[in-house]
Design a protein around this motif. Structure first.
Motif, PDB file in Angstrom:
ATOM      1  N   LEU A 177      -5.198 -14.596 -21.122  1.00  0.00           N
ATOM      2  CA  LEU A 177      -5.002 -12.999 -20.577  1.00  0.00           C
ATOM      3  C   LEU A 177      -3.873 -12.581 -20.629  1.00  0.00           C
ATOM      4  O   LEU A 177      -2.736 -13.219 -19.852  1.00  0.00           O
ATOM      5  CB  LEU A 177      -5.691 -12.895 -19.291  1.00  0.00           C
ATOM      6  N   LEU A 178      -3.315 -11.463 -21.151  1.00  0.00           N
ATOM      7  CA  LEU A 178      -2.022 -10.967 -20.951  1.00  0.00           C
ATOM      8  C   LEU A 178      -1.943  -9.558 -20.731  1.00  0.00           C
ATOM      9  O   LEU A 178      -2.771  -8.805 -20.867  1.00  0.00           O
ATOM     10  CB  LEU A 178      -1.421 -11.213 -22.264  1.00  0.00           C
ATOM     11  N   LEU A 179      -0.539  -9.176 -20.232  1.00  0.00           N
ATOM     12  CA  LEU A 179      -0.279  -7.541 -19.954  1.00  0.00           C
ATOM     13  C   LEU A 179       0.619  -7.168 -21.130  1.00  0.00           C
ATOM     14  O   LEU A 179       1.694  -7.758 -21.487  1.00  0.00           O
ATOM     15  CB  LEU A 179       0.630  -7.773 -18.596  1.00  0.00           C
ATOM     16  N   LYS A 180      -0.139  -6.475 -21.844  1.00  0.00           N
ATOM     17  CA  LYS A 180       0.435  -5.728 -23.119  1.00  0.00           C
ATOM     18  C   LYS A 180       1.763  -4.720 -22.490  1.00  0.00           C
ATOM     19  O   LYS A 180       1.613  -4.207 -21.698  1.00  0.00           O
ATOM     20  CB  LYS A 180      -0.516  -5.056 -23.856  1.00  0.00           C
ATOM     21  N   LEU A 181       2.661  -4.922 -23.433  1.00  0.00           N
ATOM     22  CA  LEU A 181       3.812  -3.788 -23.157  1.00  0.00           C
ATOM     23  C   LEU A 181       3.959  -2.858 -24.357  1.00  0.00           C
ATOM     24  O   LEU A 181       3.567  -3.396 -25.728  1.00  0.00           O
ATOM     25  CB  LEU A 181       5.107  -4.839 -23.201  1.00  0.00           C
TER      26      LEU A 181
ATOM     27  N   LEU B 190      -0.458 -13.909 -18.384  1.00  0.00           N
ATOM     28  CA  LEU B 190      -0.859 -13.848 -17.000  1.00  0.00           C
ATOM     29  C   LEU B 190      -1.793 -15.041 -16.585  1.00  0.00           C
ATOM     30  O   LEU B 190      -1.585 -15.567 -15.779  1.00  0.00           O
ATOM     31  CB  LEU B 190      -1.937 -12.441 -16.831  1.00  0.00           C
ATOM     32  N   ALA B 191      -2.642 -15.180 -17.811  1.00  0.00           N
ATOM     33  CA  ALA B 191      -3.547 -16.670 -17.226  1.00  0.00           C
ATOM     34  C   ALA B 191      -4.023 -17.325 -18.807  1.00  0.00           C
ATOM     35  O   ALA B 191      -4.132 -16.535 -19.698  1.00  0.00           O
ATOM     36  CB  ALA B 191      -4.806 -15.911 -16.652  1.00  0.00           C
ATOM     37  N   ARG B 192      -4.274 -18.364 -18.618  1.00  0.00           N
ATOM     38  CA  ARG B 192      -4.788 -19.282 -19.919  1.00  0.00           C
ATOM     39  C   ARG B 192      -6.302 -19.717 -19.462  1.00  0.00           C
ATOM     40  O   ARG B 192      -6.680 -19.907 -18.191  1.00  0.00           O
ATOM     41  CB  ARG B 192      -3.881 -20.361 -19.973  1.00  0.00           C
ATOM     42  N   ARG B 193      -6.791 -20.111 -20.485  1.00  0.00           N
ATOM     43  CA  ARG B 193      -8.331 -20.650 -20.397  1.00  0.00           C
ATOM     44  C   ARG B 193      -9.064 -19.631 -19.475  1.00  0.00           C
ATOM     45  O   ARG B 193      -9.844 -20.060 -18.687  1.00  0.00           O
ATOM     46  CB  ARG B 193      -8.269 -21.990 -19.817  1.00  0.00           C
ATOM     47  N   ALA B 194      -8.855 -18.354 -19.671  1.00  0.00           N
ATOM     48  CA  ALA B 194      -9.622 -17.510 -18.791  1.00  0.00           C
ATOM     49  C   ALA B 194     -10.829 -17.079 -19.209  1.00  0.00           C
ATOM     50  O   ALA B 194     -11.081 -17.015 -20.686  1.00  0.00           O
ATOM     51  CB  ALA B 194      -8.531 -16.063 -18.533  1.00  0.00           C
ATOM     52  N   ARG B 195     -11.814 -16.620 -18.590  1.00  0.00           N
ATOM     53  CA  ARG B 195     -13.060 -16.116 -18.894  1.00  0.00           C
ATOM     54  C   ARG B 195     -12.913 -14.727 -18.492  1.00  0.00           C
ATOM     55  O   ARG B 195     -13.041 -14.427 -17.383  1.00  0.00           O
ATOM     56  CB  ARG B 195     -14.180 -16.834 -17.881  1.00  0.00           C
TER      57      ARG B 195
END
Length: 175
Positions: A88-92, A127-132
């Motif tokens: 999960l990421l915050l795009k720029l 932001l997070a890994r192995r996210a659902r």
């Protein structure tokens, strides 16, 4: 040593990204990364020698010599991978100065004979890994405000069971 080059985030953006992560942690299951690891990767180098690390320091000096501070404009959330096991990421936003800096770093690495992962540059903060991630669950989020970065750092990445830790090896300043 395992390394990468990153645009550093200013403290106020780190705080706002941490706030966003806290909001998301009540909606998304996954392993949220520590605020000390927030950055924007410009080039992943992988394993390099001490001699190559010295060349990378020269790369940063050259690529950053005439660059001004870089505007960072949050542009929503994104994922890499499948929604049931995603990063999960915050795009720029793909701002001109940000894209030009990444290109300058990569061109200078090539000129110095330092190999790197040549995947297309996609500016984001992990932001997070192995996210659902279930998109309908993500609502009423407060996103970080626009800010600016004024440094680029060569980091050493050390992996462990608890996740990655990053040690700065060399920093070049912008502006």
């Amino acid at each position: 040593m395992r390394t990468f080059i990153a645009l550093d985030l200013p403290n106020e953006l780190i705080e706002q990204v941490a706030d966003l992560s806290r909001q998301l942690s009540s909606m998304v299951r996954g392993r949220f990364v520590a605020r000390s690891t927030y950055h924007v990767t410009l080039a992943f180098l992988g394993e390099i020698s001490e001699a190559e690390a010295r060349r990378v320091m020269d790369v940063l000096d050259t690529a950053c010599a005439h660059a001004a501070a870089i505007r960072l404009v949050p542009d929503g959330l994104g994922i890499y991978g499948k929604p049931v096991d995603a990063t999960l990421l915050l795009k720029l936003a793909h701002g001109r100065d940000l894209m030009n800096l990444a290109m300058a770093v990569r061109e200078e690495l090539r000129a110095q004979g330092v190999s790197y992962d040549e995947k297309a540059f996609d500016p984001h903060v992990t932001l997070a890994r192995r996210a659902r991630v279930l998109p309908q669950a993500l609502s009423d989020l407060v996103f970080p405000a626009e800010s600016s970065s004024n440094s680029v750092t060569l980091y050493k990445s050390e992996l462990s069971q608890e996740g990655a830790t990053y040690k700065p090896l060399y920093t070049a300043h912008l502006g």
